[in-house]
Design a protein around this motif. Structure first.
Motif, PDB file in Angstrom:
ATOM      1  N   PHE A 127       0.824  -1.213   0.000  1.00 43.44           N
ATOM      2  CA  PHE A 127       0.000   0.000   0.000  1.00 43.44           C
ATOM      3  C   PHE A 127       0.856   1.260   0.000  1.00 43.44           C
ATOM      4  CE2 PHE A 127      -2.905  -3.088   2.181  1.00 43.44           C
ATOM      5  CZ  PHE A 127      -3.593  -3.382   1.025  1.00 43.44           C
ATOM      6  N   THR A 128       1.966   1.198   0.734  1.00 42.65           N
ATOM      7  CA  THR A 128       2.870   2.346   0.737  1.00 42.65           C
ATOM      8  C   THR A 128       3.365   2.614  -0.669  1.00 42.65           C
ATOM      9  OG1 THR A 128       3.577   1.471   2.852  1.00 42.65           O
ATOM     10  CG2 THR A 128       4.780   3.355   2.013  1.00 42.65           C
ATOM     11  N   ALA A 129       3.686   1.535  -1.386  1.00 43.05           N
ATOM     12  CA  ALA A 129       4.201   1.695  -2.747  1.00 43.05           C
ATOM     13  C   ALA A 129       3.163   2.366  -3.641  1.00 43.05           C
ATOM     14  CB  ALA A 129       4.589   0.338  -3.314  1.00 43.05           C
ATOM     15  N   LEU A 130       1.916   1.986  -3.451  1.00 41.16           N
ATOM     16  CA  LEU A 130       0.856   2.556  -4.273  1.00 41.16           C
ATOM     17  C   LEU A 130       0.596   4.016  -3.887  1.00 41.16           C
ATOM     18  CD1 LEU A 130      -0.997   1.711  -6.533  1.00 41.16           C
ATOM     19  CD2 LEU A 130      -2.710   1.060  -4.856  1.00 41.16           C
ATOM     20  N   GLN A 131       0.545   4.275  -2.596  1.00 39.22           N
ATOM     21  CA  GLN A 131       0.288   5.635  -2.131  1.00 39.22           C
ATOM     22  C   GLN A 131       1.379   6.586  -2.589  1.00 39.22           C
ATOM     23  OE1 GLN A 131       0.279   4.797   1.993  1.00 39.22           O
ATOM     24  NE2 GLN A 131      -1.863   4.200   2.085  1.00 39.22           N
ATOM     25  N   SER A 132       2.622   6.085  -2.614  1.00 40.99           N
ATOM     26  CA  SER A 132       3.737   6.971  -2.919  1.00 40.99           C
ATOM     27  C   SER A 132       3.927   7.155  -4.417  1.00 40.99           C
ATOM     28  CB  SER A 132       5.014   6.419  -2.307  1.00 40.99           C
ATOM     29  OG  SER A 132       5.355   5.218  -2.957  1.00 40.99           O
ATOM     30  N   GLY A 133       3.216   6.371  -5.226  1.00 38.77           N
ATOM     31  CA  GLY A 133       3.362   6.505  -6.669  1.00 38.77           C
ATOM     32  C   GLY A 133       4.502   5.682  -7.237  1.00 38.77           C
ATOM     33  N   GLU A 134       5.074   4.805  -6.407  1.00 39.98           N
ATOM     34  CA  GLU A 134       6.142   3.932  -6.896  1.00 39.98           C
ATOM     35  C   GLU A 134       5.580   2.966  -7.925  1.00 39.98           C
ATOM     36  OE1 GLU A 134       8.032   1.869  -3.688  1.00 39.98           O
ATOM     37  OE2 GLU A 134       9.118   0.548  -5.058  1.00 39.98           O
TER      38      GLU A 134
END
Lengths: 339, 398
Positions: free
Chosen positions: A90-97
């Protein structure tokens, strides 16, 4: 290393968020400009997302990304994959990675409303089950009082597990390991009595990772509903729409009997639904912000939902359609009308 | 170049350019500009982050800490159930981190000192074995070592049903080691209090003995006296408490071994991995500390007629400590920070629990900020303690 990764992810998220002060539709332009879709997938779950012997990613979840790439960029191969653990996703998605997360992710209210995600539909209806060694002599989940259970962190599975044992008044000891490969290795080494995840995941692990699949059995109880589907970051509706309708197009194609083999012939079909889907009568592509051949390319290059299911889930894991049959066949897969 | 020239017989008033050319003024201006840039960059990042979180509809703040965690944690030093809140879960993780770091620091110091001294041994085999130990474990990344130990333990030990018993009632299984522990009783509280009293008494006797040694030259058998006082007092407390003998003995029940105290494979892997890895560095620190003391000190001690063991204890070690303490502090800090790798083998340390929390709540920035603050706090505490110790050990200039 973990610490560093997370710190880096944290720093990156701040930087990426800062850099990506988006307006609606920015994702579409951004992806077109870079020329590929960045897709977050499982580190290795055969049938859903796993690299094959040639290093090519394949699976039901992978096909969603390929479909989106076919619709937007014209080529299903224009996808770059980022394998990630449950805790990173989820962090990856939120950060735009990553642009899209297609990693057997359960759609829940919290994730949808609180984590800043938008789900693009359900590409697999699943439920949580238990895998145990036959030698344990257990035939029902209700006999698992006091068991040691291997589970991945940051999943709905982890929460359902606690809920289920609490509801049944039983105790358990969780063993929570970040990486699915480490988790299953611990289970097969006997660290845990039980491995729990979605039933499809259990089938995949039993089939592909067990030293001898026949020594292990999946208990009959399914303790939760796990609608799995692709997700994108909230805040760009056009991008979310494209993901949602790419998935819908695959299901719609199966409903209409259009597949990768007959799609060229189907272009001559008199059926107005097929004409709309394949862009013979225009309008759908324009509405989504892509060209009119978007669905044609998805079906031609990736196939319809049934084809994708058959070549990935049925072929690799031996799982029948079950809940994932079309609604007309008694299942739950139901395309929202493409019109 | 400055055009300022002192006109003979008069002082030229200072203009703006004179100020700009003044080194001190310029230094101040540069500093102000630098600080302004940092603040600007910080403000830009923070405001953007908030704006983006807002746009993605992610709530911010630490309110989530009061929500029910609803996930299980395998080992905990305090009461924890899935009904507990996130703050409790993070506390469990924090205590687990402290536990493994504290034990790791003690063990790595003991093992490291042994190998450090062994590297200077006059015995060829001992010396070479110590070298091989240090060079092997120092040069393999610590994460791989953790994976190694975690792969070994579940595979090397038998299943719970046919547990291996190295000692009576001590069970070794692939679920970890189970040791019998006494059933809770008042007597053990008495024993704890007695131990604390014993330590205080020993402290004062020690002081008195040192004073007497300085004044009269009469040595006092302080080690034996201390041991006697400690065990004597604790034993008396045990007898007063009614000498309970009930033990909680681990035994197979259902799927698992129940009862006793369980040392989990995850904990063992992390503790063994971190201890061995760090002990190699400690060994090098100890070796270099001893070698830093000039051989003249040995010779001087010998010429005074001191025994070699006394010379080592009274002359060499205190001096080598001064060299060794600062790099030792570094190693302790490294061990504490490396304990965050525990997440890789499933030990529920702070990072592991924070990761899960972050994932279930989506509060990535908050969760990361918490554990960064905690690690910083832990490291600073270790640092402060070691600085204090260093000062105590430092050469007192007279």
């Amino acid at each position: 290393m973990k610490m560093k990764t997370i710190l880096a992810a944290g720093a990156m998220s701040v930087a990426a968020i800062a850099a990506n002060n988006a307006h609606a539709g920015a994702a579409l332009d951004g992806i077109k400009a870079k020329g590929f879709v960045q897709c977050g997938v499982n580190t290795g779950l055969p049938g859903f997302s796993a690299a094959n012997a040639e290093g090519k990613w394949e699976g039901l979840d992978v096909d969603v990304c390929r479909a989106v790439a076919a619709a937007l960029l014209g080529d299903a191969e224009k996808v770059q994959y980022t394998p990630m653990t449950a805790a990173q996703r989820f962090t990856a998605l939120q950060s735009g990675e990553i642009d899209i997360l297609s990693r057997n992710t359960t759609w829940t209210l919290t994730r949808d409303a609180k984590l800043g995600l938008t789900f693009g539909g359900v590409n697999y209806y699943d439920g949580q089950g238990f895998l145990v060694p036959k030698a344990l002599g257990v035939s029902h989940a209700t006999e698992l009082d006091g068991a040691t259970v291997c589970v991945e962190p940051g999943t709905t599975t982890e929460l359902n597990l606690a809920d289920y044992f609490r509801a049944k008044g039983m105790s358990f000891e969780p063993v929570v390991i970040e990486n699915i490969n480490e988790t299953t290795a611990a289970f097969f080494a006997g660290r845990c009595d039980v491995y729990t995840t979605d039933a499809s995941g259990l089938a995949s692990v039993r089939q592909t990772m067990a030293p001898n699949p026949d020594d292990y059995v999946i208990l009959p109880e399914i303790i939760s509903k796990e609608p799995l589907g692709p997700a994108v970051a909230q805040g760009d509706d056009q991008w979310a729409d494209l993901v949602r309708w790419s998935l819908m197009a695959m299901v719609e194609a199966e409903e209409l009997g259009v597949n990768s083999g007959n799609v060229d012939d189907m272009k001559k079909s008199e059926n107005p639904a097929i004409q709309r889907l394949l862009g013979v009568s225009p309008g759908m592509g324009e509405a989504l912000g892509v060209d009119e051949e978007w669905a044609y390319r998805i079906i031609k290059q990736v196939g319809n939902y049934g084809e994708s299911y058959k070549s990935n889930v049925t072929a690799k894991l031996g799982l029948e359609r079950g809940l994932n049959a079309l609604w007309t066949d008694g299942g739950l897969q139901y395309a929202i009308p493409v019109r | 170049m400055s055009k300022t020239q002192k006109a003979p017989g008069g002082v030229r008033s200072k203009g703006l350019t004179d100020y700009l050319n003044d080194e001190n003024v310029r230094a101040v201006i540069y500093q102000i500009v630098a600080i302004a840039l940092v603040i600007l960059a910080g403000w830009y990042l923070v405001s953007n982050t908030l704006a983006n979180l807002e746009r993605q509809n992610i709530s911010t703040g630490y309110g989530f800490l009061n929500l029910e965690a609803s996930f299980g944690i395998s080992e905990s030093m305090i009461d924890y159930t899935p009904q507990s809140n996130y703050a409790t879960a993070l506390m469990v993780g924090f205590l687990n981190t402290v536990k493994v770091a504290f034990l790791g620091i003690i063990l790595c110091t003991i093992i490291g000192t042994i190998f450090g001294v062994a590297r200077l041994s006059s015995n060829w085999i001992v010396r070479k074995l110590a070298t091989v130990y240090v060079e092997t474990f120092r040069n393999i990344p610590v994460l791989l070592q953790l994976f190694f130990w975690y792969a070994i333990i579940p595979n090397a030990f038998p299943a719970a049903r046919n547990a291996f018993q190295p000692l009576p009632d001590v069970l070794l299984t692939n679920r970890g080691m189970y040791i019998p522990v006494p059933v809770a009783d008042n007597a053990y509280d008495f024993m704890g209090i007695a131990a604390i009293i014993a330590f205080i008494v020993i402290y004062f006797i020690n002081k008195w003995a040192t004073k007497r040694l300085d004044a009269t030259g009469q040595p006092f058998p302080i080690v034996w006296a201390s041991l006697g006082i400690f065990f004597g007092l604790v034993l008396i407390a045990y007898l007063i408490g009614g000498a309970p003998t009930a033990m909680d003995i681990p035994a197979l029940k259902g799927f698992n071994i129940q009862g006793g105290y369980n040392i989990s494979p995850e904990f063992m892997s992390v503790l063994i991995g971190l201890t061995i890895y760090t002990s190699t560095y400690v060994a090098e620190v100890v070796r270099s500390g001893i070698q830093a003391v000039p051989t003249g000190q040995w010779e001087a001690a010998e010429s005074l007629g001191l025994k070699r063991s006394i010379a080592l204890r009274k002359i060499i070690l205190p001096q080598s400590m001064r060299v060794a303490i600062p790099p030792l502090t570094n190693q302790y800090l490294n061990l504490t920070k490396n304990s965050s790798l525990a997440v890789a083998v499933g030990y529920p340390d702070l990072v592991s629990v924070s990761n899960t929390t972050m994932n279930q709540t989506g509060q990535a920035i908050e969760a990361i900020s918490i554990y960064m603050a905690v690690y910083l706090g832990l490291s600073l505490t270790t640092s402060l303690f070691m600085n204090w110790f260093n000062k105590k050990m430092a050469l007192v200039e007279r």
